[in-house]
Design an enzyme around this catalytic site. Structure first.
Site, mmCIF file in Angstrom:
data_model
loop_
_atom_site.group_PDB
_atom_site.id
_atom_site.type_symbol
_atom_site.label_atom_id
_atom_site.label_comp_id
_atom_site.label_asym_id
_atom_site.label_seq_id
_atom_site.Cartn_x
_atom_site.Cartn_y
_atom_site.Cartn_z
ATOM 1 C CB CYS A 157 56.690 49.634 182.957
ATOM 2 S SG CYS A 157 57.526 49.536 184.547
ATOM 3 C CB THR B 268 58.566 40.158 184.350
ATOM 4 O OG1 THR B 268 57.842 41.401 184.401
ATOM 5 C CG2 THR B 268 58.183 39.311 185.530
HETATM 6 C C1 UGA Z 1 54.159 53.123 183.999
HETATM 7 C C2 UGA Z 1 52.698 53.328 184.410
HETATM 8 O O1 UGA Z 1 52.346 54.706 184.242
HETATM 9 C C3 UGA Z 1 52.487 52.914 185.868
HETATM 10 O O2 UGA Z 1 51.119 53.032 186.217
HETATM 11 C C4 UGA Z 1 52.934 51.454 186.017
HETATM 12 O O3 UGA Z 1 52.800 51.007 187.354
HETATM 13 C C5 UGA Z 1 54.390 51.351 185.619
HETATM 14 O O4 UGA Z 1 54.547 51.774 184.251
HETATM 15 C C6 UGA Z 1 54.799 49.921 185.756
HETATM 16 O O5 UGA Z 1 54.280 49.074 185.022
HETATM 17 O O6 UGA Z 1 55.559 49.607 186.676
HETATM 18 P P1 UGA Z 1 56.417 54.501 184.432
HETATM 19 O O7 UGA Z 1 57.075 53.511 183.538
HETATM 20 O O8 UGA Z 1 57.051 54.862 185.721
HETATM 21 O O9 UGA Z 1 54.933 53.998 184.807
HETATM 22 O O10 UGA Z 1 56.281 55.843 183.591
HETATM 23 P P2 UGA Z 1 55.109 56.716 182.945
HETATM 24 O O11 UGA Z 1 54.887 57.901 183.768
HETATM 25 O O12 UGA Z 1 53.949 55.875 182.598
HETATM 26 O O13 UGA Z 1 55.834 57.172 181.604
HETATM 27 C C7 UGA Z 1 56.206 56.216 180.624
HETATM 28 C C8 UGA Z 1 56.817 56.877 179.432
HETATM 29 O O14 UGA Z 1 55.826 57.560 178.686
HETATM 30 C C9 UGA Z 1 57.900 57.913 179.734
HETATM 31 O O15 UGA Z 1 58.990 57.727 178.846
HETATM 32 C C10 UGA Z 1 57.216 59.233 179.468
HETATM 33 O O16 UGA Z 1 58.108 60.229 179.074
HETATM 34 C C11 UGA Z 1 56.283 58.850 178.345
HETATM 35 N N1 UGA Z 1 55.106 59.745 178.207
HETATM 36 C C12 UGA Z 1 54.221 59.877 179.217
HETATM 37 C C13 UGA Z 1 54.902 60.413 177.017
HETATM 38 O O17 UGA Z 1 55.697 60.296 176.050
HETATM 39 N N2 UGA Z 1 53.819 61.225 176.888
HETATM 40 C C14 UGA Z 1 52.925 61.375 177.898
HETATM 41 O O18 UGA Z 1 51.949 62.126 177.710
HETATM 42 C C15 UGA Z 1 53.136 60.688 179.090
#
Ligand code: UGA
Length: 436
Positions: free
Chosen positions: A262, A85
């Protein structure tokens, strides 16, 4: 149990393989014949740790197959819909084209008693509208949001921290919830929380969770902005407030911000949906969350420009990382790639490296130079920008080794993932995000 999984992207392919790995008989269906051909051979079409193994194993066991023929969904007791989506091209709202197409294709093949489990992230209200189309077939729609993280997708699918099922009222809903409990039997048996609720709550749980995570990241990045004008260190600040268990240290990693397929599009779609519902002001802060996040990309670029004396024109810049986070080859809305593109736009001679994402990055940003070889990227660089915290850069790259390759001694740590003292003592000018 026999099941179909419609949509074989990051979510669906992992879900199909994971369901087969816990003993179900699964057919994965997608309209993309290249993706299906690769999956059918047991080859993961994208990088996801552990996927290759469970995929090959499940195919060899005969419990998992893939097809482009939606008619193969016929006869399955449960049909998962996990298509994308994305954000609409001309607005913030979610584009439901693929969801609608998947239901259009599936509905003629449903039989009474089937359960259709929607997993895609959708605007609240979508499930009840889709239920009106599913119910006349005698099947039941449940909304079963997915919380997997890329990079940990297999683990999160096989062993999730909670399961949510939005079901219709009454006996029909109870029966559907019971079937989902059977689907997820290993998790249910070990006591994983299984929350049965209505459609709207299930849909909202998903977007609320992602909105909260995005807000947490932007909160700490806002603190980084304040730290930058006061001489404070945001990483120490995060450590200190993170010790409060009510706050927690996770997702307080200040840096270049969040990206991926996401968080960015989900907070925008949530804003758009809230506006439609006349409650735009309730989540108006998500616009701020988005704005803070995008400012951090600009800040990382500015640090490089300033460190190079005000211009990056014709300067060679090694950009370490293209994926939106480590353990992934996903470059959708990647802050890393965005920073590289911005530097290229300023006239820099940019070379991007990433252990997994180069191929994907090259496809969407072909104007940049790429290498999968970290050391080749570092060779002759006037400045180094770390934007994805892969172990190859965070742990395995020593400042001395980098110094032997690079021309300059400027390192910008867009993820606050390096040991600043070690780089400084090796003669580098180290710049973090929100750190003195
Ligand atoms: C995110 C959610 O964490 C999942 O629970 C959810 O299922 C998923 O989206 C989804 O909707 O499908 P994801 O996109 O795989 O998962 O990645 P994350 O681990 O959440 O990281 C997202 C972004 O935030 C990355 O670019 C990461 O580098 C950044 N981030 C994360 C930060 O800048 N600081 C942090 O402390 C943590």
């Amino acid at each position: 149990m026999r099941m179909s999984v419609i949509g074989c992207g990051y979510l669906g392919a992992v879900h199909a393989a994971a369901m087969a790995s816990i003993g179900h008989e699964v057919v994965g269906i997608d309209v993309d014949d290249r993706k299906i051909a690769s999956l059918q051979k047991g080859e993961a079409p994208f990088f996801e740790p552990g996927l290759q193994d469970i995929l090959a194993e499940a195919i060899a066991s005969g419990r998992l197959s893939f097809t482009t023929d939606i008619a193969q969904a016929h006869g399955a007791a449960v049909h998962f819909v996990g298509v994308g989506t994305p954000q609409q091209k001309d607005g913030y709202a979610a584009d439901l084209t693929y969801v609608n197409a998947a239901f259009d294709a599936l509905i003629p093949h449903l039989t009474p008693g089937d359960v259709v489990a929607g997993k895609s992230t959708v605007p609240v209200g979508t499930a009840s509208a889709l239920a009106e189309r599913v119910t006349p077939t005698g099947a039941t729609l449940v909304w079963n949001p997915e919380f997997l993280r890329e990079g940990f997708a297999v683990q999160d699918t096989v062993d999730p921290d909670r399961l949510v099922a939005g079901v219709p009222e009454g006996e029909e809903g109870e029966r559907a919830a019971e079937i989902l409990r059977e689907v997820y039997h290993p998790s249910v048996a070990k006591g994983t929380p299984f929350i049965v609720t209505d459609y709207a709550t299930a849909e909202l749980v998903k977007v609320a969770a992602n909105a909260f995570l995005a807000t947490k990241i932007s909160f700490i990045n806002a603190m980084a902005e304040i730290a930058e004008v006061t001489g404070a260190d945001v990483t120490q600040l995060a450590d200190a407030i993170g010790h409060d268990v009510r706050i927690g240290r996770r997702f307080l990693g200040a840096g270049i911000g969040f990206g991926g397929g996401c968080l960015p599009k989900d907070i925008r779609a949530f804003s758009a949906r809230a506006e439609e519902l006349g409650r735009g002001e309730s989540v108006a802060f998500l616009r701020e969350v988005d704005a803070i996040n995008l400012r951090r990309r600009e800040r990382a670029v500015q640090l490089v420009v300033d460190a190079l004396g005000g211009s990056v024109f014709q300067k060679r810049i090694a950009v370490l990382g293209a994926a939106f986070k480590p353990h992934s080859d996903d470059i959708r809305d990647s802050p890393a790639l965005d920073a590289a593109v911005r530097l290229h736009g300023l006239g820099a001679d940019v070379i991007v490296t990433d252990p997994e994402a180069v191929e994907n990055a090259r496809r969407v940003q072909p104007q940049l130079a790429y290498t999968t070889d970290r050391d080749e990227a570092l060779q002759g660089a006037d400045a180094v920008l770390v934007v994805t915290e892969w172990d190859e850069y965070r742990r395995e790259l020593s400042p001395e080794h980098a110094a032997a390759l690079a021309a300059g001694r400027i390192i910008v740590d867009g993820r606050n993932c390096l040991d600043a003292a070690a780089w400084r003592s090796a003669g580098w000018s180290y710049y973090g995000m929100g750190r003195p």
